[in-house]
Design an enzyme around this catalytic site. Structure first.
Site, PDB file in Angstrom:
ATOM      1  N   LYS A  50       3.673  77.266  23.779  1.00  0.00           N
ATOM      2  CA  LYS A  50       2.362  77.994  24.411  1.00  0.00           C
ATOM      3  C   LYS A  50       2.583  78.719  25.678  1.00  0.00           C
ATOM      4  CE  LYS A  50       0.449  73.531  23.524  1.00  0.00           C
ATOM      5  NZ  LYS A  50       0.557  72.337  23.811  1.00  0.00           N
ATOM      6  N   ASP A 108      17.232  78.392  25.965  1.00  0.00           N
ATOM      7  CA  ASP A 108      17.595  77.925  26.058  1.00  0.00           C
ATOM      8  C   ASP A 108      18.916  77.233  25.182  1.00  0.00           C
ATOM      9  OD1 ASP A 108      18.508  75.247  27.223  1.00  0.00           O
ATOM     10  OD2 ASP A 108      17.189  74.021  27.033  1.00  0.00           O
ATOM     11  N   LYS A 136      18.801  81.056  29.870  1.00  0.00           N
ATOM     12  CA  LYS A 136      20.116  79.656  29.973  1.00  0.00           C
ATOM     13  C   LYS A 136      21.055  80.074  29.245  1.00  0.00           C
ATOM     14  CE  LYS A 136      16.566  76.194  31.119  1.00  0.00           C
ATOM     15  NZ  LYS A 136      16.343  74.561  30.474  1.00  0.00           N
ATOM     16  N   VAL A 158      13.154  73.587  34.415  1.00  0.00           N
ATOM     17  CA  VAL A 158      12.387  74.419  34.882  1.00  0.00           C
ATOM     18  C   VAL A 158      10.988  74.726  34.295  1.00  0.00           C
ATOM     19  CG1 VAL A 158      13.225  75.951  36.156  1.00  0.00           C
ATOM     20  CG2 VAL A 158      12.635  76.687  33.862  1.00  0.00           C
ATOM     21  N   ASP A 164       5.682  73.781  30.780  1.00  0.00           N
ATOM     22  CA  ASP A 164       5.952  72.961  31.174  1.00  0.00           C
ATOM     23  C   ASP A 164       6.911  71.701  31.027  1.00  0.00           C
ATOM     24  OD1 ASP A 164       6.478  72.435  27.805  1.00  0.00           O
ATOM     25  OD2 ASP A 164       5.588  70.587  27.840  1.00  0.00           O
ATOM     26  N   ARG A 170       1.993  73.922  33.681  1.00  0.00           N
ATOM     27  CA  ARG A 170       1.566  74.976  33.266  1.00  0.00           C
ATOM     28  C   ARG A 170       1.066  76.278  33.675  1.00  0.00           C
ATOM     29  NH1 ARG A 170       3.853  75.240  27.745  1.00  0.00           N
ATOM     30  NH2 ARG A 170       3.088  73.105  26.243  1.00  0.00           N
TER      31      ARG A 170
HETATM   32  P1  IMP Z   1      15.583  76.331  22.790  1.00  0.00           P
HETATM   33  O1  IMP Z   1      15.575  76.194  21.412  1.00  0.00           O
HETATM   34  O2  IMP Z   1      17.048  75.425  22.465  1.00  0.00           O
HETATM   35  O3  IMP Z   1      16.320  77.843  22.997  1.00  0.00           O
HETATM   36  O4  IMP Z   1      13.976  75.532  23.646  1.00  0.00           O
HETATM   37  C1  IMP Z   1      13.253  76.724  23.601  1.00  0.00           C
HETATM   38  C2  IMP Z   1      12.081  76.194  24.006  1.00  0.00           C
HETATM   39  O5  IMP Z   1      12.218  75.241  24.228  1.00  0.00           O
HETATM   40  C3  IMP Z   1      11.458  77.080  24.760  1.00  0.00           C
HETATM   41  O6  IMP Z   1      10.691  78.248  24.198  1.00  0.00           O
HETATM   42  C4  IMP Z   1      10.832  76.650  25.900  1.00  0.00           C
HETATM   43  O7  IMP Z   1       9.605  76.085  24.960  1.00  0.00           O
HETATM   44  C5  IMP Z   1      11.900  74.744  25.926  1.00  0.00           C
HETATM   45  N1  IMP Z   1      12.387  75.307  27.411  1.00  0.00           N
HETATM   46  C6  IMP Z   1      13.141  74.856  26.621  1.00  0.00           C
HETATM   47  N2  IMP Z   1      14.292  74.944  28.550  1.00  0.00           N
HETATM   48  C7  IMP Z   1      13.458  74.836  28.861  1.00  0.00           C
HETATM   49  C8  IMP Z   1      13.019  74.415  30.495  1.00  0.00           C
HETATM   50  O8  IMP Z   1      13.878  74.567  31.759  1.00  0.00           O
HETATM   51  N3  IMP Z   1      11.735  74.102  30.981  1.00  0.00           N
HETATM   52  C9  IMP Z   1      10.519  74.305  30.026  1.00  0.00           C
HETATM   53  N4  IMP Z   1      10.965  73.948  28.678  1.00  0.00           N
HETATM   54  C10 IMP Z   1      11.607  74.372  27.964  1.00  0.00           C
END
Ligand code: IMP
Ligand code: MG
Length: 181
Positions: A50, A108, A136, A158, A164, A170
């Site tokens: 979302k 992330d 990040k 964030v 969220d 959101r």
């Molecule tokens: P990744 O697989 O670790 O890159 O995480 C990606 C998903 O985690 C993103 O699409 C977000 O939905 C969520 N996410 C990662 N960091 C944040 C944050 O700082 N705030 C809110 N959601 C986050």
């Protein structure tokens, strides 16, 4: 120094980080860049729900090349603030022979995007690139084709503009960061 705008979501306080005007300017730039890069080709935009819904709705208005739009649901969060590393995908859209741009809110660890890109590649798309509002870089664990990034940020949590904390925040028009004090 003037007091920075704050918001409380459940048990945590957040302070303003990127305001709506800066977001709007950067999103316009990204849309123009995508339109220039994709001149003469038809693109297939996949919005990762979302979190990316607000970013996508503003970005799409700035894209002026022929495009089709699809959504997909991915969830990776074990608890409210830390990635579980496991990625759940509700269903996988058909992308055979298409030039795909995946629209994401934030990269992330990059595991979510990496899983999605790998799955899409099994269908022989013409190309797959990622457009993410935030990234990040210090947190990335895997490499992904991150072609368009709105803002690179430090590894802080964030919320807002689609993102969220435990499903709250959101709807905020600005982006906020966890208040560390
Ligand atoms: P990744 O697989 O670790 O890159 O995480 C990606 C998903 O985690 C993103 O699409 C977000 O939905 C969520 N996410 C990662 N960091 C944040 C944050 O700082 N705030 C809110 N959601 C986050
Ligand atoms: Mg997301």
């Amino acid at each position: 120094m003037p007091e920075r705008k704050k918001v409380k979501l459940k048990d945590k306080e957040f302070v303003i980080y990127i305001d709506q005007e800066r977001i709007a300017n950067r999103v316009s730039e990204l849309g123009e860049q995508i339109s220039r890069d994709c001149l003469g080709i038809e693109i297939h935009i996949i919005i990762v729900l979302k979190g990316a819904m607000m970013f996508a709705s503003d970005l799409l208005k700035r894209i002026n090349v022929p495009c089709t739009i699809e959504t997909m649901q991915a969830s990776s969060y074990g608890d409210a603030m830390h990635s579980s590393g496991e990625v759940h995908l509700a269903q996988i859209p058909n992308v055979t022979s298409k030039h795909v741009i995946l629209v994401e809110d934030i990269v992330d660890t990059a595991q979510t995007m990496s899983s999605i890109v790998d799955l899409l590649h099994k269908q022989n798309p013409a190309s797959v690139v990622v457009a993410s509002l935030l990234s990040k870089p210090e947190m990335h664990k895997v490499k992904i084709p991150l072609r368009y990034v709105g803002f690179e940020i430090p590894p802080d949590f964030v919320v807002g503009y689609g993102m969220d904390y435990a499903e709250y925040g959101r709807n905020l028009p600005d982006i906020y960061v966890l208040d560390q004090q």
